[in-house]
Scaffold this active site. Structure first.
Site, PDB file in Angstrom:
ATOM      1  N   GLU A 148      16.106  66.285  50.954  1.00  0.00           N
ATOM      2  CA  GLU A 148      17.326  65.808  51.603  1.00  0.00           C
ATOM      3  C   GLU A 148      17.040  64.505  52.337  1.00  0.00           C
ATOM      4  O   GLU A 148      16.554  64.531  53.484  1.00  0.00           O
ATOM      5  CB  GLU A 148      17.825  66.841  52.619  1.00  0.00           C
ATOM      6  CG  GLU A 148      18.207  68.167  52.014  1.00  0.00           C
ATOM      7  CD  GLU A 148      19.250  68.884  52.859  1.00  0.00           C
ATOM      8  OE1 GLU A 148      20.296  69.232  52.301  1.00  0.00           O
ATOM      9  OE2 GLU A 148      19.037  69.076  54.065  1.00  0.00           O
ATOM     10  N   ASN A 197      24.757  75.246  53.096  1.00  0.00           N
ATOM     11  CA  ASN A 197      24.274  75.283  54.483  1.00  0.00           C
ATOM     12  C   ASN A 197      25.473  75.008  55.385  1.00  0.00           C
ATOM     13  O   ASN A 197      25.936  73.877  55.486  1.00  0.00           O
ATOM     14  CB  ASN A 197      23.183  74.207  54.673  1.00  0.00           C
ATOM     15  CG  ASN A 197      22.734  74.108  56.119  1.00  0.00           C
ATOM     16  OD1 ASN A 197      23.098  74.945  56.967  1.00  0.00           O
ATOM     17  ND2 ASN A 197      21.949  73.082  56.426  1.00  0.00           N
ATOM     18  N   TRP A 198      25.955  76.070  56.026  1.00  0.00           N
ATOM     19  CA  TRP A 198      27.177  75.927  56.837  1.00  0.00           C
ATOM     20  C   TRP A 198      26.907  75.210  58.159  1.00  0.00           C
ATOM     21  O   TRP A 198      27.837  74.829  58.848  1.00  0.00           O
ATOM     22  CB  TRP A 198      27.767  77.302  57.135  1.00  0.00           C
ATOM     23  CG  TRP A 198      28.264  78.048  55.938  1.00  0.00           C
ATOM     24  CD1 TRP A 198      28.275  77.622  54.633  1.00  0.00           C
ATOM     25  CD2 TRP A 198      28.837  79.356  55.934  1.00  0.00           C
ATOM     26  NE1 TRP A 198      28.810  78.585  53.827  1.00  0.00           N
ATOM     27  CE2 TRP A 198      29.172  79.669  54.597  1.00  0.00           C
ATOM     28  CE3 TRP A 198      29.111  80.315  56.921  1.00  0.00           C
ATOM     29  CZ2 TRP A 198      29.749  80.880  54.233  1.00  0.00           C
ATOM     30  CZ3 TRP A 198      29.684  81.522  56.562  1.00  0.00           C
ATOM     31  CH2 TRP A 198      30.001  81.798  55.230  1.00  0.00           C
ATOM     32  N   LYS A 199      25.653  75.076  58.522  1.00  0.00           N
ATOM     33  CA  LYS A 199      25.296  74.494  59.829  1.00  0.00           C
ATOM     34  C   LYS A 199      26.042  75.278  60.920  1.00  0.00           C
ATOM     35  O   LYS A 199      26.220  76.484  60.777  1.00  0.00           O
ATOM     36  CB  LYS A 199      25.570  72.994  59.825  1.00  0.00           C
ATOM     37  CG  LYS A 199      24.901  72.312  58.617  1.00  0.00           C
ATOM     38  CD  LYS A 199      24.899  70.825  58.658  1.00  0.00           C
ATOM     39  CE  LYS A 199      24.175  70.284  57.416  1.00  0.00           C
ATOM     40  NZ  LYS A 199      24.058  68.823  57.399  1.00  0.00           N
ATOM     41  N   GLY A 222      26.018  70.635  52.395  1.00  0.00           N
ATOM     42  CA  GLY A 222      26.464  70.799  53.777  1.00  0.00           C
ATOM     43  C   GLY A 222      27.979  70.815  53.852  1.00  0.00           C
ATOM     44  O   GLY A 222      28.621  71.831  53.569  1.00  0.00           O
ATOM     45  N   GLY A 223      28.563  69.680  54.207  1.00  0.00           N
ATOM     46  CA  GLY A 223      30.010  69.585  54.427  1.00  0.00           C
ATOM     47  C   GLY A 223      30.854  70.194  53.317  1.00  0.00           C
ATOM     48  O   GLY A 223      31.805  70.949  53.595  1.00  0.00           O
ATOM     49  N   SER A 250      25.258  64.673  50.851  1.00  0.00           N
ATOM     50  CA  SER A 250      26.560  64.218  50.334  1.00  0.00           C
ATOM     51  C   SER A 250      26.818  64.675  48.899  1.00  0.00           C
ATOM     52  O   SER A 250      27.391  63.932  48.091  1.00  0.00           O
ATOM     53  CB  SER A 250      26.688  62.695  50.461  1.00  0.00           C
ATOM     54  OG  SER A 250      26.623  62.320  51.827  1.00  0.00           O
ATOM     55  N   GLY A 259      25.557  63.882  55.295  1.00  0.00           N
ATOM     56  CA  GLY A 259      26.818  63.702  56.012  1.00  0.00           C
ATOM     57  C   GLY A 259      27.315  62.265  56.032  1.00  0.00           C
ATOM     58  O   GLY A 259      28.240  61.936  56.779  1.00  0.00           O
ATOM     59  N   HIS A 284      14.849  71.800  58.331  1.00  0.00           N
ATOM     60  CA  HIS A 284      15.986  70.904  58.091  1.00  0.00           C
ATOM     61  C   HIS A 284      15.846  69.677  58.992  1.00  0.00           C
ATOM     62  O   HIS A 284      15.384  69.781  60.123  1.00  0.00           O
ATOM     63  CB  HIS A 284      17.307  71.634  58.365  1.00  0.00           C
ATOM     64  CG  HIS A 284      18.485  70.865  57.875  1.00  0.00           C
ATOM     65  ND1 HIS A 284      19.027  69.814  58.579  1.00  0.00           N
ATOM     66  CD2 HIS A 284      19.208  70.965  56.728  1.00  0.00           C
ATOM     67  CE1 HIS A 284      20.030  69.307  57.886  1.00  0.00           C
ATOM     68  NE2 HIS A 284      20.161  69.985  56.760  1.00  0.00           N
ATOM     69  N   GLU A 320      17.903  68.133  60.698  1.00  0.00           N
ATOM     70  CA  GLU A 320      18.579  68.240  62.001  1.00  0.00           C
ATOM     71  C   GLU A 320      17.707  68.967  63.008  1.00  0.00           C
ATOM     72  O   GLU A 320      17.763  68.687  64.203  1.00  0.00           O
ATOM     73  CB  GLU A 320      19.948  68.925  61.816  1.00  0.00           C
ATOM     74  CG  GLU A 320      20.943  67.955  61.194  1.00  0.00           C
ATOM     75  CD  GLU A 320      22.001  68.578  60.323  1.00  0.00           C
ATOM     76  OE1 GLU A 320      22.229  69.799  60.412  1.00  0.00           O
ATOM     77  OE2 GLU A 320      22.598  67.830  59.515  1.00  0.00           O
TER      78      GLU A 320
HETATM   79  O1  LIG Z   1      22.212  68.621  55.356  1.00  0.00           O
HETATM   80  C1  LIG Z   1      22.717  68.961  54.302  1.00  0.00           C
HETATM   81  C2  LIG Z   1      22.509  70.317  53.736  1.00  0.00           C
HETATM   82  O2  LIG Z   1      21.468  70.958  54.382  1.00  0.00           O
HETATM   83  C3  LIG Z   1      23.591  68.043  53.534  1.00  0.00           C
HETATM   84  O3  LIG Z   1      24.738  67.836  54.260  1.00  0.00           O
HETATM   85  P1  LIG Z   1      25.987  67.101  53.559  1.00  0.00           P
HETATM   86  O4  LIG Z   1      26.215  67.786  52.242  1.00  0.00           O
HETATM   87  O5  LIG Z   1      27.123  67.303  54.533  1.00  0.00           O
HETATM   88  O6  LIG Z   1      25.597  65.673  53.389  1.00  0.00           O
END
Ligand SMILES: O=C(CO)COP(=O)(O)O
Length: 264
Positions: free
Chosen positions: A177, A15-17, A244-245, A223, A183, A107, A109
């Protein structure tokens, strides 16, 4: 020993956000495909999907289709509406036209920053399924929820709500999640992830039946790195990861995809 359930091909999803523009996306996807090919990655053993921002999707589609790359892709959100006066929204039909296979829905967010409700999540899931997109439904508790309600109450309630309009033939993916792990570098332990994933599978069984429960992939997200992925994948109810990251670094993401190299 890791046992791959033959009914559930592991899925590693990035997930590149709101990162990487369409030119960066093209370079990234090319590099990812080449590096996995060079490493002889078996795409039938572990499926790989990327979730770029909307503005990248056409470029990613064109590249994957022209070069026949064995990568899946999807969007990070979708409108619950079919069409009309909904400024800024993107319909499931538009995503299907771009050959998206998946769409992330709910998600944390979006739930927190855009106040998305369980009802809206459910409506988006229905809209996605209506266009034969596979909804990747995200659920997870905050640190406060964890303290108040324990580990699985909130994710279980969110999944039940998200499945309100879903039939028992549905092709879906669920991602657990924990909000406190996203993050933060404070990943859930594999045991915590397994405990909640097992509860989520029970919800699938109760609401959609044994067959769907057996074939639905449940991912862990929060993470995830190349150093911890193998431990999650040893858990019987964890079928992949939503990253994510670490999905923004080709080498690191490639190493996560190739977790089988590190699983005893
Ligand atoms: O929100 C995430 C994937 O959708 C997870 O993010 P991180 O891997 O950066 O913790």
């Amino acid at each position: 020993m890791v046992t791959i359930n033959p009914r559930r091909t592991p899925l590693i999803a990035g997930n590149w956000k709101m990162n990487l523009d369409h030119l960066q996306a093209i370079a990234f996807v090319q590099k990812l495909a080449w590096s996995l090919k060079d490493a002889n990655h078996d795409f039938t053993a572990v499926e790989v999907a990327v979730f770029p921002p909307f503005t990248d999707i056409r470029s990613v589609q064109t590249l994957i289709s022209a070069d026949k790359l064995p990568l899946a892709f999807g969007a990070q959100d979708v409108s619950a509406q079919e069409s009309g006066a909904f400024t800024g929204e993107i319909s499931a039909a538009f995503l299907a036209k771009l050959e998206c296979q998946y769409v992330i829905i709910g998600h944390s967010e979006r739930r927190t920053l855009h106040n998305e409700t369980d009802e809206q999540v459910a409506a988006k899931v229905t809209a996605a399924l209506g266009q034969n997109l596979v909804p990747l439904i995200c659920v997870g508790e905050t640190a406060a929820d964890l303290e108040l309600h324990g580990p699985s109450a909130v994710p279980v309630a969110q999944l039940r709500a998200a499945l309100a309009g879903v039939s028992n033939a549905a092709d879906i993916v669920v991602a657990y999640e924990p909000v406190w792990a996203i993050g933060s570098g404070k990943a859930a332990t594999p045991e915590q992830a397994e405990q909640v994933a097992a509860q989520l599978r029970l919800v699938l069984q109760e609401t959609l039946g044994q067959d769907v429960a057996d074939k639905t992939r449940i991912l862990y997200g929060g993470s995830v790195k190349s150093g911890n992925i193998a431990a999650y994948m040893r858990e019987p109810n964890v079928d992949g990861a939503l990253v994510g990251g670490a999905s923004l670094d080709v080498t690191e993401f490639g190493n996560i995809v190739r977790y089988l190299k590190h699983v005893g």
